[in-house]
Design a protein around this motif. Structure first.
Motif, PDB file in Angstrom:
ATOM      1  N   ASP A 191      -6.244   8.873 -12.962  1.00 30.27           N
ATOM      2  CA  ASP A 191      -7.383   8.054 -12.537  1.00 30.27           C
ATOM      3  C   ASP A 191      -8.495   8.006 -13.570  1.00 30.27           C
ATOM      4  OD1 ASP A 191      -6.770   6.871  -9.989  1.00 30.27           O
ATOM      5  OD2 ASP A 191      -6.542   8.915  -9.278  1.00 30.27           O
ATOM      6  N   ARG A 204       0.848  -1.192   0.000  1.00 29.70           N
ATOM      7  CA  ARG A 204       0.000   0.000   0.000  1.00 29.70           C
ATOM      8  C   ARG A 204       0.881   1.238   0.000  1.00 29.70           C
ATOM      9  NH1 ARG A 204      -2.426   3.600  -0.822  1.00 29.70           N
ATOM     10  NH2 ARG A 204      -4.479   4.333  -0.165  1.00 29.70           N
ATOM     11  N   GLU A 205       1.972   1.164   0.763  1.00 25.47           N
ATOM     12  CA  GLU A 205       2.945   2.266   0.791  1.00 25.47           C
ATOM     13  C   GLU A 205       3.585   2.437  -0.584  1.00 25.47           C
ATOM     14  OE1 GLU A 205       4.389   4.196   3.241  1.00 25.47           O
ATOM     15  OE2 GLU A 205       3.478   3.460   5.099  1.00 25.47           O
ATOM     16  N   ARG A 260       2.498   6.138  -7.050  1.00 27.64           N
ATOM     17  CA  ARG A 260       1.468   7.051  -7.560  1.00 27.64           C
ATOM     18  C   ARG A 260       1.955   8.492  -7.434  1.00 27.64           C
ATOM     19  NH1 ARG A 260      -4.160   7.990  -8.145  1.00 27.64           N
ATOM     20  NH2 ARG A 260      -4.680   5.824  -8.406  1.00 27.64           N
ATOM     21  N   HIS A 261       2.603   8.778  -6.327  1.00 29.81           N
ATOM     22  CA  HIS A 261       3.133  10.127  -6.113  1.00 29.81           C
ATOM     23  C   HIS A 261       4.187  10.463  -7.173  1.00 29.81           C
ATOM     24  CE1 HIS A 261       4.281  13.664  -3.851  1.00 29.81           C
ATOM     25  NE2 HIS A 261       5.539  13.293  -3.964  1.00 29.81           N
ATOM     26  N   TYR A 316       2.388   1.515  -3.424  1.00 35.12           N
ATOM     27  CA  TYR A 316       1.378   2.021  -4.353  1.00 35.12           C
ATOM     28  C   TYR A 316       1.270   3.529  -4.216  1.00 35.12           C
ATOM     29  CZ  TYR A 316      -3.324   2.819  -6.252  1.00 35.12           C
ATOM     30  OH  TYR A 316      -4.399   3.291  -6.965  1.00 35.12           O
ATOM     31  N   ASP A 317       1.256   4.001  -2.994  1.00 33.67           N
ATOM     32  CA  ASP A 317       1.114   5.434  -2.768  1.00 33.67           C
ATOM     33  C   ASP A 317       2.343   6.197  -3.252  1.00 33.67           C
ATOM     34  OD1 ASP A 317      -0.813   7.298  -1.500  1.00 33.67           O
ATOM     35  OD2 ASP A 317       0.935   7.869  -0.343  1.00 33.67           O
ATOM     36  N   SER A 372      -2.869  17.867  -8.685  1.00 40.47           N
ATOM     37  CA  SER A 372      -4.171  17.218  -8.478  1.00 40.47           C
ATOM     38  C   SER A 372      -4.887  16.982  -9.804  1.00 40.47           C
ATOM     39  CB  SER A 372      -5.041  18.042  -7.531  1.00 40.47           C
ATOM     40  OG  SER A 372      -5.271  19.305  -8.081  1.00 40.47           O
ATOM     41  N   ILE A 373      -4.645  17.852 -10.787  1.00 43.89           N
ATOM     42  CA  ILE A 373      -5.239  17.621 -12.110  1.00 43.89           C
ATOM     43  C   ILE A 373      -4.524  16.446 -12.784  1.00 43.89           C
ATOM     44  CG2 ILE A 373      -5.564  18.626 -14.407  1.00 43.89           C
ATOM     45  CD1 ILE A 373      -6.104  21.276 -13.108  1.00 43.89           C
ATOM     46  N   PRO A 412      -1.249  21.348 -12.606  1.00 38.50           N
ATOM     47  CA  PRO A 412      -1.084  21.086 -11.170  1.00 38.50           C
ATOM     48  C   PRO A 412      -1.209  19.595 -10.856  1.00 38.50           C
ATOM     49  CG  PRO A 412      -2.666  22.843 -11.532  1.00 38.50           C
ATOM     50  CD  PRO A 412      -2.369  22.265 -12.862  1.00 38.50           C
ATOM     51  N   GLU A 459      -3.297  13.966 -11.306  1.00 37.66           N
ATOM     52  CA  GLU A 459      -3.829  12.754 -10.683  1.00 37.66           C
ATOM     53  C   GLU A 459      -5.214  12.411 -11.239  1.00 37.66           C
ATOM     54  OE1 GLU A 459      -3.822  12.625  -6.402  1.00 37.66           O
ATOM     55  OE2 GLU A 459      -3.686  10.449  -6.557  1.00 37.66           O
ATOM     56  N   ASP A 460      -5.993  13.439 -11.505  1.00 38.25           N
ATOM     57  CA  ASP A 460      -7.306  13.194 -12.125  1.00 38.25           C
ATOM     58  C   ASP A 460      -7.116  12.537 -13.502  1.00 38.25           C
ATOM     59  OD1 ASP A 460      -8.669  14.157  -9.988  1.00 38.25           O
ATOM     60  OD2 ASP A 460      -9.276  16.048 -10.898  1.00 38.25           O
ATOM     61  N   TYR A 461      -6.130  12.991 -14.244  1.00 37.58           N
ATOM     62  CA  TYR A 461      -5.868  12.390 -15.564  1.00 37.58           C
ATOM     63  C   TYR A 461      -5.513  10.907 -15.414  1.00 37.58           C
ATOM     64  CZ  TYR A 461      -5.438  17.143 -17.565  1.00 37.58           C
ATOM     65  OH  TYR A 461      -5.670  18.432 -17.971  1.00 37.58           O
TER      66      TYR A 461
END
Lengths: 381, 181
Positions: free
Chosen positions: A187, A157-158, A164-165, A160-161, A180-181, A178, A183-185
């Motif tokens: 996901d 889980r670590e 992802r970061h 994965y995080d 967060s955008i 930015p 990350e939206d892309y």
């Protein structure tokens, strides 16, 4: 729109990667001369860094030259010795074409996550270090699809995080949006909303991992020849020699003796090079084709009476017993056999006495095998 | 401290419920600062508001270090188009930053029944926790029961939970402990 089939799990370690063709190596920095102050590079497992310049430092009496960079996320300073620049996997931030491939990879269906956690963990770590941005995306996608089957363990889980970061920060820098955008892309590609069908192109070739040598497959022919005797500490020629001796002594002693007799005919030529002190292995090949079944039979015949039913005796003991006199010797208790084997060796008796009786059969058979061969040979003559 | 700023009229009961929930989720004091107008510069040709521009142009609120400001709007937001299209904009937050905006335009209508109001409040709480979580550096979570799961995910139930899972909660607590103030 092109329909894209499922993406296979990318960890096939036995394939040899071709460095120039592998997308993972695109943008790799091979020398410090390629770096200029202000360049943005990706340090594996650390994220996007900005080159500040070259710097000299005295460390342990040595004057070393470093590339100084700052991590964009938190401004931490990273110093990389110049000779290490090529080997640490420093690379340029992914280009827009590379990034597009990453999104098409993320959007493709994926139904084959690696289920062996050891292999998965090793592959994921390797991908994060040497796989480029696609390697990071593979880790995210692999763990994401695994998480849809069952919750990830804490360590993964670590991972994965953190992967992802790393992916989000690189997408953010590469596309100039930015985090967060970005990350939206990511996901949006990984789990598109209901009713949305993504227009995907075939994803890029997955990152190929070199893997450790013990993971590589042996040629099929070699596998067939290998009976696993080496792992048991056995020499095939030695067993064959022992079996030949048995054949001579057990001649006419019932069914087992008949089987051994059949063996003797095939091996007839084998003992000669052994006795002559030549290489046993050189003598082995002609006998190999016929020997293994014969020695296996001999072992089977000798095993049943001597060993306890819970703990079958290993093959060398059986071969040694056959060399000493076949089935008769095999029926005697282990302690008696040890006592019988010991006197044959002139230099060993004292050592044999020191050892506990139970351990004697284990050491005995290998030691006893040699005199037995001579004895067998003697009988033959 | 989390400061809530409304960019449209909201029921006081909804804001009170939201404040309570944010306090429970992050252990930080939460207050409603007041109402501001929507910045016109953020409005696009299609009538939607550019989420990034909205946060840049909105009237600032007095805040201190490590304070997080959460704007609530009923206007539809837009995000720049990505390589595979434009993701639905339920809101926008500056990752590890101090401002976020949540849009209630995708929510089921608040209605007048107790049940529909409850659903609206729960969804508002969930989305607010999600974007404040981004402000504390949290990433999206694969667990559909966690508030950090993407808002548009097909696996998200119609009335999702509004709490963080163990990993995200621990991470946010760590971040909050390590904050300067």
């Amino acid at each position: 729109m092109v329909t894209v089939g499922p993406v296979r799990a990318p960890s096939k370690r036995d394939r040899e990667p071709k460095k120039d063709e592998d997308p993972a190596h695109e943008g790799n920095i091979l020398s410090a001369a390629e770096l200029k102050p202000g360049d943005r590079v990706v340090y594996p497992n650390q994220g996007v860094c900005e080159i500040v310049g070259l710097e000299q430092k005295d460390i342990a009496g040595q004057r070393l030259e470093f590339v100084r960079m700052t991590r964009e996320e938190d401004g931490a300073t990273v110093l990389v010795p110049i000779p290490k620049v090529a080997s640490i996997g420093l690379r340029r931030v992914a280009s827009s074409s590379q990034m597009e491939g990453v999104f098409h990879y993320l959007g493709a269906s994926y139904d084959d996550p690696e289920l062996d956690w050891k292999v998965r963990h090793r592959d994921n770590v390797e991908r994060l270090i040497a796989g480029g941005v696609l390697g990071v995306a593979e880790v995210v996608k692999g763990l994401h699809s695994l998480a849809r089957m069952r919750p990830l363990p804490a360590k993964e889980r670590e991972l994965y995080d953190s992967s992802r970061h790393l992916l989000v920060s690189e997408v953010s820098v590469s596309l100039g949006v930015p985090a967060s955008i970005a990350e939206d892309y990511v996901d949006y590609a990984l789990m598109p909303p209901a009713g949305v069908k993504l227009a995907l192109r075939p994803p890029p070739r997955p990152v190929e991992l070199k893997g450790p040598p013990w993971k590589r497959k042996k040629p099929v022919a070699a596998e067939e020849d290998d009976l696993g005797l080496a792992e048991l500490g056995l020499d095939l020629a030695e067993i064959e020699g022992a079996a030949a001796g048995v054949g001579g002594s057990a001649e006419g002693e019932g069914e087992d003796g008949e089987k051994a007799e059949g063996t003797e005919k095939v091996v007839d030529a084998a003992p000669a090079p052994v006795a002559a002190g030549g290489s046993r292995k050189a003598a082995a090949p002609p006998a190999r084709a016929a020997k293994p079944p014969a020695s296996a039979k001999g072992a089977k015949a000798g095993r049943a009476p001597a060993a306890s039913p819970a703990k079958p005796e290993p093959l060398p003991a059986a071969a040694a017993r056959l060399a000493r006199g076949g089935v008769k010797g095999a029926r005697k208790p282990a302690a008696a056999r040890a006592a019988r084997a010991a006197p044959k060796k002139a230099a060993r008796p004292a050592r044999a006495e020191k050892k506990p009786v139970k351990k004697a059969p284990r050491a005995g058979p290998t030691k006893a095998a040699r005199p037995a061969k001579k004895a067998g040979g003697g009988k033959k003559k | 401290m989390i400061r809530i700023v409304t960019l449209a009229p909201y029921d006081e009961g909804d804001i009170a419920f939201l404040s309570r929930t944010l306090f429970q989720a992050f252990g930080l004091g939460t207050e409603h600062v007041g109402t501001r107008g929507l910045p016109k510069a953020a409005e696009g040709k299609d009538g939607r508001h550019d989420a990034q521009k909205l946060l840049d142009e909105v009237t600032p609120v007095r805040a201190f270090a490590d304070d997080k400001v959460l704007y609530l709007t009923s206007a539809e937001l837009s995000l720049p188009e990505g390589p595979l299209g434009e993701p639905p904009a339920w809101g926008f937050a500056l990752q590890d930053g101090d401002r976020a905006v949540v849009s209630t335009s995708f929510f089921a209508p608040r209605g007048v029944t107790e049940a529909s109001i409850e659903i609206f409040r729960r969804r508002l709480a969930r989305e607010s926790i999600h974007f404040v979580g981004h402000l504390w550096g949290l990433h999206h979570c694969y667990d559909a029961r966690c508030a950090m799961h993407p808002s548009w995910s097909p696996t998200l139930p119609a009335d999702p939970e509004f709490d963080l899972d163990a990993f995200c909660r621990e991470k946010s607590e760590r971040r909050i402990r390590m904050a300067k103030t």
